[in-house]
Motif scaffolding. Structure first.
Motif, short mmCIF file in Angstrom:
data_model
loop_
_atom_site.label_atom_id
_atom_site.label_comp_id
_atom_site.label_asym_id
_atom_site.label_seq_id
_atom_site.Cartn_x
_atom_site.Cartn_y
_atom_site.Cartn_z
N LEU A 1 95.80 42.18 -34.49
CA LEU A 1 95.47 43.54 -34.02
C LEU A 1 95.42 43.70 -32.32
O LEU A 1 94.71 42.61 -31.97
CB LEU A 1 93.87 43.81 -34.49
N THR A 2 95.85 44.50 -31.80
CA THR A 2 95.90 44.55 -30.26
C THR A 2 95.03 45.46 -30.00
O THR A 2 94.36 46.47 -30.73
CB THR A 2 97.40 45.12 -29.96
N ASP A 3 94.65 45.48 -28.52
CA ASP A 3 93.89 46.52 -28.06
C ASP A 3 94.23 47.97 -28.23
O ASP A 3 93.43 48.86 -28.54
CB ASP A 3 93.47 46.03 -26.52
N GLU B 1 96.08 48.96 -30.68
CA GLU B 1 95.61 49.55 -32.07
C GLU B 1 94.34 49.59 -32.55
O GLU B 1 94.18 50.41 -33.31
CB GLU B 1 96.28 48.49 -33.05
N ARG B 2 93.31 49.14 -31.80
CA ARG B 2 91.96 49.30 -31.88
C ARG B 2 91.61 50.75 -31.44
O ARG B 2 90.83 51.44 -31.73
CB ARG B 2 91.09 48.34 -31.14
N THR B 3 92.57 51.08 -30.17
CA THR B 3 92.36 52.52 -29.54
C THR B 3 92.75 53.50 -30.48
O THR B 3 91.99 54.54 -30.80
CB THR B 3 92.78 52.26 -28.21
N GLY C 1 93.23 53.30 -33.58
CA GLY C 1 92.37 53.49 -34.86
C GLY C 1 92.92 53.40 -36.15
O GLY C 1 92.74 52.13 -36.99
N THR C 2 93.65 54.23 -36.50
CA THR C 2 94.24 54.10 -38.00
C THR C 2 95.83 54.17 -37.91
O THR C 2 96.31 54.21 -39.00
CB THR C 2 93.85 55.67 -38.69
N SER D 1 99.38 52.03 -36.08
CA SER D 1 100.21 51.01 -35.12
C SER D 1 101.47 51.81 -34.48
O SER D 1 102.32 52.33 -35.14
CB SER D 1 100.35 49.71 -35.48
N PRO E 1 91.08 52.66 -41.25
CA PRO E 1 90.95 51.92 -40.07
C PRO E 1 91.81 50.55 -40.06
O PRO E 1 91.67 49.72 -41.07
CB PRO E 1 89.57 51.81 -39.77
N THR F 1 91.23 48.13 -38.31
CA THR F 1 89.89 47.07 -38.52
C THR F 1 89.69 46.81 -39.81
O THR F 1 89.05 45.58 -40.32
CB THR F 1 88.89 47.44 -37.66
N ASP F 2 89.88 47.62 -41.11
CA ASP F 2 89.60 47.29 -42.22
C ASP F 2 90.80 46.56 -43.07
O ASP F 2 90.47 46.21 -44.29
CB ASP F 2 89.16 48.61 -43.02
#
Length: 550
Positions: free
Chosen positions: A269-271, A273-275, A277-278, A280, A391, A393-394
């Motif tokens: 996961l990249t920064d 993609e964390r921004t 959130g849901t 890429s 998300p 992250t899940d």
């Protein structure tokens, strides 16, 4: 009709022949292919089951693939087995009496079948035990039927090995586990599948092991004598130092893997993609050749619908991951359509534009969008509320990595940016900026893996003194010019002034002899090495099209 030894093989060949694509028309005759599958399903024999299992890994035409899946599911249910088990048990030995090898005595001559990589060879020794290049005369005279069977077995082995290699390559996201005893029987010690399994890494009760010198061994070459549970090893979750150590282990033992495993790209996961959130955007804003993408997606287990220039909607390309309860979506839309240059005669788009990658629960309603472009929307049935994307992250790291690896493969193979003839930007020149940015831009994960391999490979090449790695390029010093080959697209720039050099590779290039290679199947690596060998000896080039650019 009564079963005949040739029936299953002939029907399998008929199915594949009937599904061969004709440009602008599609498969030759799907009805005949479907009839062939139905006939195979009605034959209660091991060869027929083997053909059904092999075809299920190769066929991408939806109607025929549905019949194949139904036939295998029905057979599995009748035998009280899972679909995965029936596919494993359906792989025949093809007369091999040990892993990758068999000897057959025909009169006073001896035939030996041996598997090397994903190819089988048939060699001969005469009555005195001397190796001979051609079939002995007494075998042709006295054993024509046995000779025919041996030659057919070699062809069958090649087909089945290719199919099983593709099936295993798709197993990483399947969460498949085996008991140790079943795994040894079906894989490690199987006469045919053993030739693949012994070149892969496995996890036995939490310990990573590979096969070398007649036994399963750890990283320190200690033997692994038994266990309880076995899974296919994946680099996600392992420290980089451990992954590099296993790459060294494979090289030390001279093992070439049937596909990337120890060298498999890992997509974390990249920064960005964390921004978001849901979703890429890592592989958004690309232009892909639609039909090449469509075929490749089917091979990798994705479901897709060809985009036609019509007033209709279509879901995104999707891959269902039932073992995880997830569905991955790659959002795409048709590109162009303003003139006939962007469409086939049947009205399908030649190219696609790409957008987001998203994940949903597997039972969520599908999104859809107009084939010509527009917003994707979810329309659940029965008044249910639309499901939200999950998300990122899940999403389990292995699932995220495998899905993004598939998408990277789609872009890497089907992008118009790696078409060497598009230096003018293709139709109307409108792809020129994209072609330049992709064809000579930053390296993706697969190209970075290629670069890492070339660092170790170049010193062994006959042209090592003429090659250096410079950032995104393999630089080759010829006698006429110095050349830079992009490690992602294979496109070439030459001195002076970084002028573009167009060299169109063969449809199936073979990598030049470069000593040990750690894995098979990287077509672009073969293209790059072939171009490097040619350009290092640029005074020997005779092709007029290339010479005119030098």
């Amino acid at each position: 009709m009564p079963p005949h030894p040739e029936t299953a093989r002939t029907l399998g060949a008929l199915v594949e022949t009937s599904l061969k694509k004709v440009s602008g028309l599609g498969p030759v005759n799907p009805k005949v292919a479907n009839a062939g599958v139905t006939a195979l399903a009605r034959i209660d024999s091991e060869p027929a089951l083997a053909e059904l299992a092999r075809l299920a890994t190769r066929v991408t035409y939806k109607g025929t693939l549905k019949l194949l899946n139904t036939a295998l599911d029905t057979r599995a249910e009748a035998m009280g087995l899972s679909r995965e088990e029936i596919e494993e048990l359906a792989v025949p030995a093809y007369g091999l009496t040990e892993v990758g090898r068999a000897e057959h005595h025909l009169g006073e001559s001896t035939a030996t079948i041996e598997v090397h990589g994903t190819k089988a060879t048939l060699s001969w020794r005469n009555a005195t035990g001397k190796a001979v290049k051609s079939v002995p005369a007494d075998v042709r005279r006295d054993h024509p039927d046995e000779l025919k069977d041996l030659k057919a077995a070699v062809k069958d082995i090649d087909k089945m090995l290719s199919a099983q290699s593709e099936r295993l390559d798709r197993q990483f996201a399947a969460r498949r586990t085996w008991t140790y005893a079943a795994w040894r029987e079906r894989y490690l010690d199987h006469p045919l599948l053993g030739t693949l399994a012994r070149r892969l890494l496995w996890t036995v009760d939490g310990t990573t092991a590979g096969y070398a010198d007649g036994a399963l061994r750890t990283l320190t070459d200690d033997p692994v004598d038994g266990g309880t549970e076995v899974t296919l090893w994946h680099p996600v979750g392992h420290e980089p130092a451990e992954i590099v150590a296993w790459r060294d282990w494979l090289e030390r033992h001279g093992i070439t893997q049937p596909f990337k495993q120890a060298h498999r790209e890992v997509y974390l996961l990249t920064d960005a993609e964390r921004t978001t959130g849901t979703y890429s955007n890592r592989f958004a804003a690309h232009y892909l050749r639609q039909h090449q993408f469509h075929a490749l997606a089917a091979v990798r287990g994705w479901r897709n619908k060809l985009r036609l220039s019509v007033d209709d909607e279509a879901p995104p390309a999707t891959r269902e991951l039932p073992a995880w309860g997830l569905r991955a979506e790659y959002w795409i839309q048709g590109d162009g359509g303003e003139n006939r240059d962007d469409l086939t005669d049947s009205g399908s788009f030649l190219r696609l534009r790409t957008d987001q990658v998203r994940f949903y629960p597997i039972d969520a309603a599908e999104n859809s969008a107009h084939c010509c472009g527009g917003e994707y929307r979810m329309r659940p049935q029965g008044g249910a509320a639309p499901a939200d994307p999950l998300p990122l992250t899940d999403i389990p790291p292995l699932v995220l990595s495998e899905v993004l690896r598939d998408v990277d493969l789609f872009v890497g193979v089907a992008s118009v940016g790696n078409d060497p003839t598009w230096q003018d930007g293709g139709p109307g020149g409108r792809f020129q900026d994209y072609w330049k940015s992709y064809g000579f831009g930053e390296l993706g994960a697969s190209a970075e893996t290629r670069r890492t391999l070339l660092e170790r490979l170049i010193p062994r090449l006959a042209i090592a003194d003429r090659c250096t790695l410079e950032g995104r390029f393999l630089q080759v010093k010829g006698d006429r010019h110095t050349y830079k080959i992009h490690l992602g697209s294979g496109n070439i720039l030459r001195t002076p002034n970084d002028q573009y050099l167009c060299i169109v590779p063969k449809s199936n290039p073979e990598a030049p002899q470069a000593g040990y290679l750690p894995y098979e199947g990287d077509r672009m690596l073969a293209v790059i090495l072939s171009k490097a060998m040619m350009l290092a000896a640029d005074t020997k080039i005779t092709d007029r099209t290339i010479l005119s650019q030098l």
